[in-house]
Design a protein around this motif. Structure first.
Motif, mmCIF file in Angstrom:
data_model
loop_
_atom_site.group_PDB
_atom_site.id
_atom_site.type_symbol
_atom_site.label_atom_id
_atom_site.label_comp_id
_atom_site.label_asym_id
_atom_site.label_seq_id
_atom_site.Cartn_x
_atom_site.Cartn_y
_atom_site.Cartn_z
ATOM 1 N N MET A 1 0.836 -1.210 0.000
ATOM 2 C CA MET A 1 0.000 0.000 0.000
ATOM 3 C C MET A 1 0.875 1.267 0.000
ATOM 4 O O MET A 1 0.527 2.275 -0.605
ATOM 5 C CB MET A 1 -0.904 0.003 1.237
ATOM 6 N N LYS A 2 2.016 1.184 0.677
ATOM 7 C CA LYS A 2 2.918 2.333 0.737
ATOM 8 C C LYS A 2 3.386 2.709 -0.669
ATOM 9 O O LYS A 2 3.429 3.887 -1.023
ATOM 10 C CB LYS A 2 4.109 2.014 1.632
ATOM 11 N N ARG A 3 3.736 1.694 -1.472
ATOM 12 C CA ARG A 3 4.216 1.968 -2.829
ATOM 13 C C ARG A 3 3.118 2.579 -3.692
ATOM 14 O O ARG A 3 3.383 3.457 -4.511
ATOM 15 C CB ARG A 3 4.745 0.679 -3.460
ATOM 16 N N ILE A 4 1.898 2.118 -3.510
ATOM 17 C CA ILE A 4 0.774 2.693 -4.258
ATOM 18 C C ILE A 4 0.612 4.164 -3.887
ATOM 19 O O ILE A 4 0.409 5.021 -4.751
ATOM 20 C CB ILE A 4 -0.532 1.920 -3.970
ATOM 21 N N GLY A 5 0.705 4.451 -2.600
ATOM 22 C CA GLY A 5 0.562 5.828 -2.137
ATOM 23 C C GLY A 5 1.641 6.737 -2.709
ATOM 24 O O GLY A 5 1.355 7.862 -3.133
ATOM 25 N N ILE A 6 2.878 6.245 -2.705
ATOM 26 C CA ILE A 6 3.983 7.041 -3.259
ATOM 27 C C ILE A 6 3.773 7.270 -4.757
ATOM 28 O O ILE A 6 3.913 8.396 -5.254
ATOM 29 C CB ILE A 6 5.333 6.344 -3.003
ATOM 30 N N PHE A 7 3.404 6.200 -5.472
ATOM 31 C CA PHE A 7 3.175 6.306 -6.916
ATOM 32 C C PHE A 7 2.071 7.314 -7.228
ATOM 33 O O PHE A 7 2.248 8.198 -8.081
ATOM 34 C CB PHE A 7 2.805 4.931 -7.486
ATOM 35 N N LEU A 8 0.948 7.205 -6.538
ATOM 36 C CA LEU A 8 -0.171 8.117 -6.810
ATOM 37 C C LEU A 8 0.171 9.545 -6.408
ATOM 38 O O LEU A 8 -0.204 10.503 -7.103
ATOM 39 C CB LEU A 8 -1.424 7.645 -6.068
ATOM 40 N N GLY A 9 0.875 9.705 -5.299
ATOM 41 C CA GLY A 9 1.254 11.040 -4.859
ATOM 42 C C GLY A 9 2.132 11.749 -5.883
ATOM 43 O O GLY A 9 1.893 12.915 -6.225
ATOM 44 N N ILE A 10 3.141 11.036 -6.390
ATOM 45 C CA ILE A 10 4.041 11.623 -7.389
ATOM 46 C C ILE A 10 3.284 11.892 -8.685
ATOM 47 O O ILE A 10 3.418 12.965 -9.291
ATOM 48 C CB ILE A 10 5.240 10.698 -7.663
ATOM 49 N N THR A 11 2.470 10.921 -9.124
ATOM 50 C CA THR A 11 1.732 11.047 -10.388
ATOM 51 C C THR A 11 0.802 12.249 -10.376
ATOM 52 O O THR A 11 0.816 13.078 -11.299
ATOM 53 C CB THR A 11 0.922 9.775 -10.674
ATOM 54 N N PHE A 12 -0.011 12.351 -9.340
ATOM 55 C CA PHE A 12 -0.982 13.445 -9.281
ATOM 56 C C PHE A 12 -0.294 14.790 -9.075
ATOM 57 O O PHE A 12 -0.721 15.804 -9.639
ATOM 58 C CB PHE A 12 -2.019 13.182 -8.183
ATOM 59 N N PHE A 13 0.770 14.812 -8.282
ATOM 60 C CA PHE A 13 1.489 16.075 -8.063
ATOM 61 C C PHE A 13 2.081 16.586 -9.373
ATOM 62 O O PHE A 13 1.900 17.762 -9.731
ATOM 63 C CB PHE A 13 2.591 15.886 -7.025
ATOM 64 N N LEU A 14 2.801 15.733 -10.088
ATOM 65 C CA LEU A 14 3.439 16.151 -11.337
ATOM 66 C C LEU A 14 2.399 16.534 -12.391
ATOM 67 O O LEU A 14 2.514 17.573 -13.056
ATOM 68 C CB LEU A 14 4.327 15.031 -11.882
ATOM 69 N N THR A 15 1.386 15.681 -12.534
ATOM 70 C CA THR A 15 0.359 15.912 -13.560
ATOM 71 C C THR A 15 -0.426 17.178 -13.291
ATOM 72 O O THR A 15 -0.560 18.046 -14.170
ATOM 73 C CB THR A 15 -0.602 14.718 -13.627
ATOM 74 N N TRP A 16 -0.979 17.284 -12.101
ATOM 75 C CA TRP A 16 -1.848 18.420 -11.796
ATOM 76 C C TRP A 16 -1.064 19.728 -11.739
ATOM 77 O O TRP A 16 -1.607 20.785 -12.059
ATOM 78 C CB TRP A 16 -2.612 18.164 -10.498
#
Length: 291
Positions: A1-16
């Motif tokens: 779950m930690k890896r999913i959180g890191i992945f989504l956090g980076i993805t949404f931060f960079l994209t948005w």
């Protein structure tokens, strides 16, 4: 779950961050819009690489192997399926709304004339046929870099991680919702649904989430069956290449929530049915394995 959180956090931060910057500088009318949106599609893949480095996960199960043996039918479905479903949805839409079908492509001709382009007789038909042929035969590979930028993240990383914790069906739903919400800023800028509808932008964001749930079920089915994100990338490229072909033969200003584009409920009927069938099939296969 930690890896999913890191992945989504980076993805949404960079994209948005990129998309809100675009929004503040002219939005989709900006001369940089196409470039920014192309770069944005690479963010999930960049985030996967960053997450794997941060968590020291490595790259052993990256999903690059095509696993063609025994899976050619899934690659054929990925290559030609979206084009067929888009054409099917458009035909169904025009059967219901025949007055909006314009075989002369007069409305599109007006667009070209307004741009100061000269159109000798037959030119528009040639453009339409070329666009159609490219969408069917070339766009799956032509768009492979940008669509892989997304699919490495969604079907290559997020989906398998979710499936370690949840059933395939639940994982498909969660990843589809996330994928839809990831599009929120560009939907708010008017991509796909415009900006002039009463529920803007939330209605468009919700519609995109629903669209991503059904299309994501189809793409996830391909990824699960082949154990690779590559067929999903191919299907995604076909979808992007074919999505707007129907505008050539459309008259008036139809609601994008209805059709004939595949993001509408009627224009997208092929994806709705296919996504539902894929979702049901995955669930049945899981149940049979458990028995």
């Amino acid at each position: 779950m930690k890896r999913i959180g890191i992945f989504l956090g980076i993805t949404f931060f960079l994209t948005w961050t990129l998309e809100f910057a675009l929004m503040a500088n002219g939005g989709l009318t900006s001369s940089y819009a196409i470039f920014v949106l192309s770069v944005v599609m690479l963010m999930p893949a960049i985030s996967v690489v960053a997450t794997r480095l941060i968590t020291k996960e490595g790259f052993k199960d990256f999903g690059l192997k095509p696993h063609l043996k025994g899976n050619v039918r899934y690659y054929l479905a990925a290559w030609f399926g979206p084009a067929f479903l888009i054409i099917l949805g458009a035909l169904f839409y025009f059967l219901i709304f025949p007055s909006q079908f314009d075989p002369t492509m007069s409305q599109m001709a007006e667009v070209y004339v307004a741009q100061g382009l000269s159109l000798p007789e037959g030119t528009l038909l040639t453009i339409f046929i070329t666009q159609l042929a490219m969408g069917i035969f070339i766009s799956p590979i032509l768009n492979i870099i940008t669509t892989s930028g997304e699919e490495i993240g969604w079907r290559g990383y997020l989906l398998p991680k979710l499936m370690k914790m949840y059933s395939p069906r639940v994982s498909i739903v969660i990843s589809g919702i996330i994928w839809g919400l990831w599009h929120a800023p560009i939907i708010a800028m008017g991509h796909n649904y415009g900006t002039g509808y009463p529920s803007a932008p939330w209605g468009g964001i919700l519609a995109m989430v629903v669209f991503c749930l059904f299309v994501g079920s189809f793409f996830s089915y391909l990824a699960i069956k082949t154990k690779s994100f590559l067929p999903a990338s191919i299907a995604h490229g076909s979808l992007n290449g074919m999505a707007a072909v129907s505008v050539f033969v459309t008259m008036g200003n139809p609601s994008p929530f209805i059709g004939p584009l595949p993001v509408g409920i009627i224009g997208g009927i092929g994806f709705i049915l296919t996504g539902a069938l894929c979702f049901i099939s995955i669930g049945r296969q899981q149940s049979q394995r458990q028995e």
